[in-house]
Design a protein around this motif. Structure first.
Motif, PDB file in Angstrom:
ATOM      1  N   LEU A 164      45.285 -14.806 -45.239  1.00  0.00           N
ATOM      2  CA  LEU A 164      45.837 -14.699 -46.579  1.00  0.00           C
ATOM      3  C   LEU A 164      44.801 -15.153 -47.594  1.00  0.00           C
ATOM      4  O   LEU A 164      44.109 -16.159 -47.388  1.00  0.00           O
ATOM      5  N   ALA A 165      44.691 -14.410 -48.678  1.00  0.00           N
ATOM      6  CA  ALA A 165      43.788 -14.804 -49.756  1.00  0.00           C
ATOM      7  C   ALA A 165      44.439 -15.904 -50.591  1.00  0.00           C
ATOM      8  O   ALA A 165      45.649 -15.917 -50.797  1.00  0.00           O
ATOM      9  N   LEU A 173      44.329 -19.092 -42.968  1.00  0.00           N
ATOM     10  CA  LEU A 173      44.705 -18.477 -41.707  1.00  0.00           C
ATOM     11  C   LEU A 173      46.131 -18.894 -41.352  1.00  0.00           C
ATOM     12  O   LEU A 173      46.466 -20.084 -41.408  1.00  0.00           O
ATOM     13  N   VAL A 174      46.952 -17.923 -41.011  1.00  0.00           N
ATOM     14  CA  VAL A 174      48.358 -18.180 -40.693  1.00  0.00           C
ATOM     15  C   VAL A 174      48.651 -17.642 -39.299  1.00  0.00           C
ATOM     16  O   VAL A 174      48.105 -16.625 -38.874  1.00  0.00           O
ATOM     17  N   LEU A 175      49.535 -18.338 -38.601  1.00  0.00           N
ATOM     18  CA  LEU A 175      49.915 -17.973 -37.237  1.00  0.00           C
ATOM     19  C   LEU A 175      51.173 -17.129 -37.261  1.00  0.00           C
ATOM     20  O   LEU A 175      52.110 -17.412 -38.009  1.00  0.00           O
ATOM     21  N   ASP A 176      51.186 -16.086 -36.453  1.00  0.00           N
ATOM     22  CA  ASP A 176      52.351 -15.219 -36.291  1.00  0.00           C
ATOM     23  C   ASP A 176      52.839 -14.653 -37.620  1.00  0.00           C
ATOM     24  O   ASP A 176      53.951 -14.955 -38.070  1.00  0.00           O
ATOM     25  N   PRO A 177      52.034 -13.823 -38.292  1.00  0.00           N
ATOM     26  CA  PRO A 177      52.513 -13.201 -39.539  1.00  0.00           C
ATOM     27  C   PRO A 177      53.663 -12.241 -39.256  1.00  0.00           C
ATOM     28  O   PRO A 177      53.642 -11.492 -38.289  1.00  0.00           O
ATOM     29  N   GLU A 180      57.208  -9.285 -43.584  1.00  0.00           N
ATOM     30  CA  GLU A 180      57.123  -9.476 -45.028  1.00  0.00           C
ATOM     31  C   GLU A 180      55.720  -9.857 -45.489  1.00  0.00           C
ATOM     32  O   GLU A 180      55.403  -9.708 -46.667  1.00  0.00           O
ATOM     33  N   GLU A 181      54.895 -10.348 -44.587  1.00  0.00           N
ATOM     34  CA  GLU A 181      53.561 -10.795 -44.956  1.00  0.00           C
ATOM     35  C   GLU A 181      52.489  -9.726 -44.773  1.00  0.00           C
ATOM     36  O   GLU A 181      51.356  -9.920 -45.224  1.00  0.00           O
ATOM     37  N   LEU A 182      52.808  -8.635 -44.118  1.00  0.00           N
ATOM     38  CA  LEU A 182      51.783  -7.651 -43.770  1.00  0.00           C
ATOM     39  C   LEU A 182      51.110  -7.062 -44.996  1.00  0.00           C
ATOM     40  O   LEU A 182      49.905  -6.815 -44.995  1.00  0.00           O
ATOM     41  N   SER A 183      51.874  -6.801 -46.039  1.00  0.00           N
ATOM     42  CA  SER A 183      51.300  -6.166 -47.222  1.00  0.00           C
ATOM     43  C   SER A 183      50.341  -7.087 -47.978  1.00  0.00           C
ATOM     44  O   SER A 183      49.490  -6.613 -48.734  1.00  0.00           O
ATOM     45  N   ARG A 184      50.448  -8.392 -47.770  1.00  0.00           N
ATOM     46  CA  ARG A 184      49.598  -9.347 -48.483  1.00  0.00           C
ATOM     47  C   ARG A 184      48.454  -9.877 -47.628  1.00  0.00           C
ATOM     48  O   ARG A 184      47.680 -10.707 -48.078  1.00  0.00           O
ATOM     49  N   LEU A 185      48.357  -9.413 -46.396  1.00  0.00           N
ATOM     50  CA  LEU A 185      47.289  -9.879 -45.522  1.00  0.00           C
ATOM     51  C   LEU A 185      45.970  -9.219 -45.870  1.00  0.00           C
ATOM     52  O   LEU A 185      45.895  -8.015 -46.101  1.00  0.00           O
ATOM     53  N   THR A 220      40.058  -8.653 -37.370  1.00  0.00           N
ATOM     54  CA  THR A 220      39.206  -8.015 -38.362  1.00  0.00           C
ATOM     55  C   THR A 220      39.779  -8.271 -39.748  1.00  0.00           C
ATOM     56  O   THR A 220      40.988  -8.514 -39.893  1.00  0.00           O
ATOM     57  N   THR A 221      38.936  -8.237 -40.748  1.00  0.00           N
ATOM     58  CA  THR A 221      39.351  -8.497 -42.120  1.00  0.00           C
ATOM     59  C   THR A 221      38.764  -7.440 -43.041  1.00  0.00           C
ATOM     60  O   THR A 221      37.808  -6.738 -42.687  1.00  0.00           O
ATOM     61  N   ALA A 222      39.355  -7.336 -44.231  1.00  0.00           N
ATOM     62  CA  ALA A 222      38.851  -6.382 -45.216  1.00  0.00           C
ATOM     63  C   ALA A 222      37.496  -6.817 -45.758  1.00  0.00           C
ATOM     64  O   ALA A 222      36.633  -5.984 -46.046  1.00  0.00           O
ATOM     65  N   ALA A 223      37.302  -8.125 -45.899  1.00  0.00           N
ATOM     66  CA  ALA A 223      36.021  -8.663 -46.367  1.00  0.00           C
ATOM     67  C   ALA A 223      35.244  -9.230 -45.187  1.00  0.00           C
ATOM     68  O   ALA A 223      35.832  -9.562 -44.150  1.00  0.00           O
ATOM     69  N   PRO A 224      33.945  -9.338 -45.303  1.00  0.00           N
ATOM     70  CA  PRO A 224      33.160  -9.898 -44.194  1.00  0.00           C
ATOM     71  C   PRO A 224      33.588 -11.337 -43.880  1.00  0.00           C
ATOM     72  O   PRO A 224      33.965 -12.103 -44.760  1.00  0.00           O
ATOM     73  N   PHE A 225      33.515 -11.707 -42.608  1.00  0.00           N
ATOM     74  CA  PHE A 225      33.819 -13.070 -42.186  1.00  0.00           C
ATOM     75  C   PHE A 225      32.725 -13.538 -41.243  1.00  0.00           C
ATOM     76  O   PHE A 225      32.023 -12.730 -40.619  1.00  0.00           O
ATOM     77  N   ASP A 226      32.578 -14.862 -41.128  1.00  0.00           N
ATOM     78  CA  ASP A 226      31.520 -15.432 -40.306  1.00  0.00           C
ATOM     79  C   ASP A 226      32.096 -15.980 -38.996  1.00  0.00           C
ATOM     80  O   ASP A 226      33.307 -15.914 -38.746  1.00  0.00           O
TER      81      ASP A 226
END
Length: 285
Positions: A164-165, A173-177, A180-185, A220-226
């Protein structure tokens, strides 16, 4: 922490999962079946085998593992077939398939939920989200435990982790989305672990659970992650997977309680014919 509580439905903490449910369905014509759910995100899986295999699919060195995934509606599309291939790569290292060569082990998975966001809605959907994928992995693992006909190296447990941003710039980072949370991930992924006492990895976490190793993830994420974020996501997923393992262990205890059939016991007086039932006209002398 307060911002994360405001973002999550029902005020769940970032490391808090929904209620887990494990039901052994006792389906007919299969060796084992189970239904697993994270809240309303549920899946059903059945296991048959070892059974006879067609000569074209026969493997002389080990059993053939065949996995079929069915969506909630419509027919299985490319996303379902890709998920079936993924589950095969997850469970193949966790099974002793070499103990039953020239046979077939068949798994059929069924999504029990589906929406427009791609929760197992077949060819018309946009794939399977991470939480539904995790529930399907756990349902399959429970079905193998229920069957008991295929030896296993350990139990496979899976959970989903979402990203989540936040206003501070650092993602949460959230466990077990949930749905209702999918659209905001801003990213998500499923993590599958193998729990086994034979693993040589150092035990990290509770003493109530055996050591575990990561089998597969599609984080995977929309933005790069390390690598630091990936390590945090893995640690959070391992925390949730241990809760799944404990729930699976508790459910196995319920398997040892056989169903007691209702038996009617008749006395000898009830079984013996009475004198009034004898017809003298039909008696031959």
């Amino acid at each position: 922490m307060s911002s994360a509580l405001a973002l999550r439905p029902r005020g769940r903490r970032p490391d808090e999962m929904r209620d887990l449910s494990i039901v052994y369905e006792r389906l007919d014509r299969v060796d084992g079946s189970a239904r697993f759910g994270f809240g309303s995100t549920k899946s059903l899986s059945s296991v048959s085998g070892p059974i006879e295999v067609r000569p074209t699919h026969e493997n002389p060195s080990q059993a053939t593992l065949d996995i079929q995934i069915r969506p909630l509606a419509a027919i299985a599309g490319t996303d379902s077939k890709a998920l079936a291939t993924t589950l095969k790569s997850i469970f193949a290292p966790a099974l002793f398939l070499s103990h039953h060569p020239r046979t077939l082990v068949q798994v059929v998975g069924q999504a029990l939920c589906g929406t427009e966001s791609g929760s197992g809605s077949g060819s018309a959907g946009r794939g399977w989200n991470a939480s539904l994928t995790a529930s399907l992995v756990n349902a399959t693992a429970a079905a193998f435990v229920n069957a008991g006909s295929v030896p296993m190296k350990g139990a496979v447990c899976a959970v989903a982790v979402g990203r989540l941003a936040s206003g501070s710039g650092e993602p949460i980072l959230v466990l077990d989305p949930e749905e209702e949370e999918l659209s905001r991930l801003a990213g998500s992924g499923c993590f599958a672990f193998l729990f086994s006492a034979t693993l040589q990895t150092p035990a990290t976490g509770s003493r109530d659970t055996p050591p575990c190793s990561l089998l597969w993830t599609n984080y995977t994420t929309a933005a790069p992650f390390d690598t630091i974020e990936l390590a945090k996501a893995r640690a959070l997923a391992e925390h949730g997977a241990r809760q799944v393992w404990l729930a699976l262990k508790e459910s196995v205890g319920r398997l040892g309680k056989p169903l007691v059939p209702k038996v009617e016991v008749k006395s000898e007086a009830e079984d013996a014919p009475s004198a009034m039932e004898v017809d003298d006209k039909k008696v031959e002398i």
